[in-house]
Enzyme design. Structure first.
Site, PDB file in Angstrom:
ATOM      1  N   ARG A 113      56.575 -25.352  23.060  1.00  0.00           N
ATOM      2  CA  ARG A 113      57.460 -26.485  23.379  1.00  0.00           C
ATOM      3  C   ARG A 113      56.592 -27.640  23.827  1.00  0.00           C
ATOM      4  NH1 ARG A 113      62.667 -26.993  27.149  1.00  0.00           N
ATOM      5  NH2 ARG A 113      63.521 -26.184  25.207  1.00  0.00           N
ATOM      6  N   ARG A 131      66.013 -22.189  30.395  1.00  0.00           N
ATOM      7  CA  ARG A 131      66.636 -21.258  29.463  1.00  0.00           C
ATOM      8  C   ARG A 131      65.698 -20.781  28.369  1.00  0.00           C
ATOM      9  NH1 ARG A 131      70.593 -24.174  31.522  1.00  0.00           N
ATOM     10  NH2 ARG A 131      68.999 -25.724  31.329  1.00  0.00           N
ATOM     11  N   THR A 132      65.098 -21.744  27.652  1.00  0.00           N
ATOM     12  CA  THR A 132      64.360 -21.367  26.448  1.00  0.00           C
ATOM     13  C   THR A 132      63.163 -20.480  26.790  1.00  0.00           C
ATOM     14  OG1 THR A 132      65.078 -23.454  25.492  1.00  0.00           O
ATOM     15  CG2 THR A 132      63.320 -22.291  24.350  1.00  0.00           C
ATOM     16  N   HIS A 178      64.758 -28.094  17.429  1.00  0.00           N
ATOM     17  CA  HIS A 178      64.818 -26.963  18.353  1.00  0.00           C
ATOM     18  C   HIS A 178      65.540 -25.842  17.589  1.00  0.00           C
ATOM     19  CE1 HIS A 178      65.034 -24.677  21.913  1.00  0.00           C
ATOM     20  NE2 HIS A 178      65.538 -25.540  22.754  1.00  0.00           N
ATOM     21  N   LYS A 232      43.073 -31.507  34.053  1.00  0.00           N
ATOM     22  CA  LYS A 232      41.672 -31.868  34.310  1.00  0.00           C
ATOM     23  C   LYS A 232      41.103 -32.698  33.177  1.00  0.00           C
ATOM     24  CE  LYS A 232      40.829 -27.460  36.707  1.00  0.00           C
ATOM     25  NZ  LYS A 232      40.045 -26.220  36.632  1.00  0.00           N
TER      26      LYS A 232
HETATM   27  C1  NCD Z   1      67.368 -28.750  25.592  1.00  0.00           C
HETATM   28  C2  NCD Z   1      65.942 -29.089  25.238  1.00  0.00           C
HETATM   29  O1  NCD Z   1      65.012 -28.908  26.017  1.00  0.00           O
HETATM   30  O2  NCD Z   1      65.799 -29.522  24.119  1.00  0.00           O
HETATM   31  N1  NCD Z   1      67.600 -27.632  26.322  1.00  0.00           N
HETATM   32  C3  NCD Z   1      67.436 -26.368  25.820  1.00  0.00           C
HETATM   33  O3  NCD Z   1      66.409 -26.021  25.319  1.00  0.00           O
HETATM   34  N2  NCD Z   1      68.469 -25.497  25.913  1.00  0.00           N
HETATM   35  C4  NCD Z   1      68.240 -29.905  25.856  1.00  0.00           C
HETATM   36  C5  NCD Z   1      67.861 -30.957  26.863  1.00  0.00           C
HETATM   37  O4  NCD Z   1      66.793 -30.999  27.423  1.00  0.00           O
HETATM   38  O5  NCD Z   1      68.723 -31.803  27.084  1.00  0.00           O
END
Ligand code: NCD
Length: 305
Positions: free
Chosen positions: A103, A53-54, A131, A81
């Site tokens: 991320r 999603r993100t 987040h 590597k």
């Molecule tokens: C989450 C995340 O990666 O923090 N998902 C998201 O970004 N919508 C939640 C999760 O991994 O459980």
């Protein structure tokens, strides 16, 4: 300016971001074309951890605003590597992106990225900490549904201790005076915090709630064995239709995804078109990230001028 934590945004700034995202979401739904406010800009998506999603949402948001996107995925990179994170960040910085979305499993990655990047950094999830864009999109969905955030009773349920989604949501909802309750087994609850009640029984925790936010168990981040099978977890903490009756009659259900059906949430609750706002969360995510990208880039351009 970067968006690495909800703590860096004031209530007014959040409201302005949500207003802008609201307008974007209306336009997207009507199939209206967005003005290419970020034409000529390059957004670099730096994903050191898996995402569906993100990542796609940030990419869609950037493309809708006329920017171009580069997707970096750690899994297919020279990290394999033996290159260090810092050398990778320094290398990516030399591509001179106009915005860097990051991320990572490491809590300090957004701060490290900020130190190396010549551009705004947007935190797309750092370890167990935050987040911010997820909390903003959750707030947008709740505000559109209830018309406000102040005073809403919100039960956040499941693995709160390891959830960056919960981390950012607690910070944001507190700023708006929501009544937050945390619900889960003892070992998945965070250290107690003034003003936030904790519950180990689901029925008590979600009693009278306007919104129930379910979270996945972050198995990859657990330090201790949960000592509970998925079936046992579902029995005690899974959100079923029956259990949902303890919440307010008008209660809605949220989940940031990815969902584990039959573990933290029953399939028929996730798919309940009267209750579940889960797909609306995904839809709102694009609008919120558009607002965030515009916000940081306009700020950056004004500073450079
Ligand atoms: C989450 C995340 O990666 O923090 N998902 C998201 O970004 N919508 C939640 C999760 O991994 O459980």
């Amino acid at each position: 300016m970067s968006i690495t934590s909800i703590t860096l945004l004031s209530r007014d700034e959040i409201t302005a971001l949500l207003d802008q995202a609201d307008a974007h979401l209306d336009a997207i739904r009507l199939g209206k074309k967005t003005a290419p406010a970020l034409e000529g800009k390059i957004v670099l998506n730096g994903f050191f951890e898996d995402s569906t999603r993100t990542r796609v949402s940030f990419e869609t948001a950037a493309l809708r605003l006329g920017a171009k996107v580069i997707n970096f995925s750690a899994a297919a990179s020279s990290l394999k590597k033996g290159e260090t994170f810092d050398d990778t960040l320094k290398t990516l910085a030399m591509m001179h992106p106009d915005a860097f979305v990051v991320r990572a499993g490491e809590d300090d990655m957004p701060e490290r990225a900020k130190a190396f990047m010549p551009c705004p950094v947007l935190n797309a999830g750092n370890g167990t900490k935050e987040h911010p864009t997820q909390a903003l999109l959750d707030a947008l969905v709740l505000r559109r549904h209830f018309g406000k955030l102040d005073g809403l009773k919100i039960a956040i349920c499941g693995d709160i201790r390891h959830s960056r989604v919960a981390g950012s949501n607690i910070l944001l909802l507190q700023k708006f005076g929501a009544d937050i309750r945390l619900v889960g087994p003892e070992i998945l609850l965070p250290s107690p915090q003034a003003g936030i009640r904790q519950f180990t029984e689901m029925d008590d925790g979600i009693a009278g709630a306007d919104a129930v936010m379910m979270l996945r168990i972050q198995k990859e981040r657990l330090q201790q064995n949960l000592e509970m099978s998925d079936a046992d977890y579902f029995k005690h903490y899974g959100l079923t239709q029956q259990r949902l009756r303890h919440a307010a009659e008008h209660a809605v259900v949220l989940h940031p995804g990815p969902m584990n059906r039959g573990v933290e949430i029953a399939g028929d609750v996730a798919d309940d078109e009267h209750r579940s706002l889960i797909l609306q969360q995904v839809e709102a995510g694009v609008a919120v990230r558009m607002a965030c990208l515009e916000h940081v880039l306009h700020h950056h351009m004004r500073e450079a001028a």
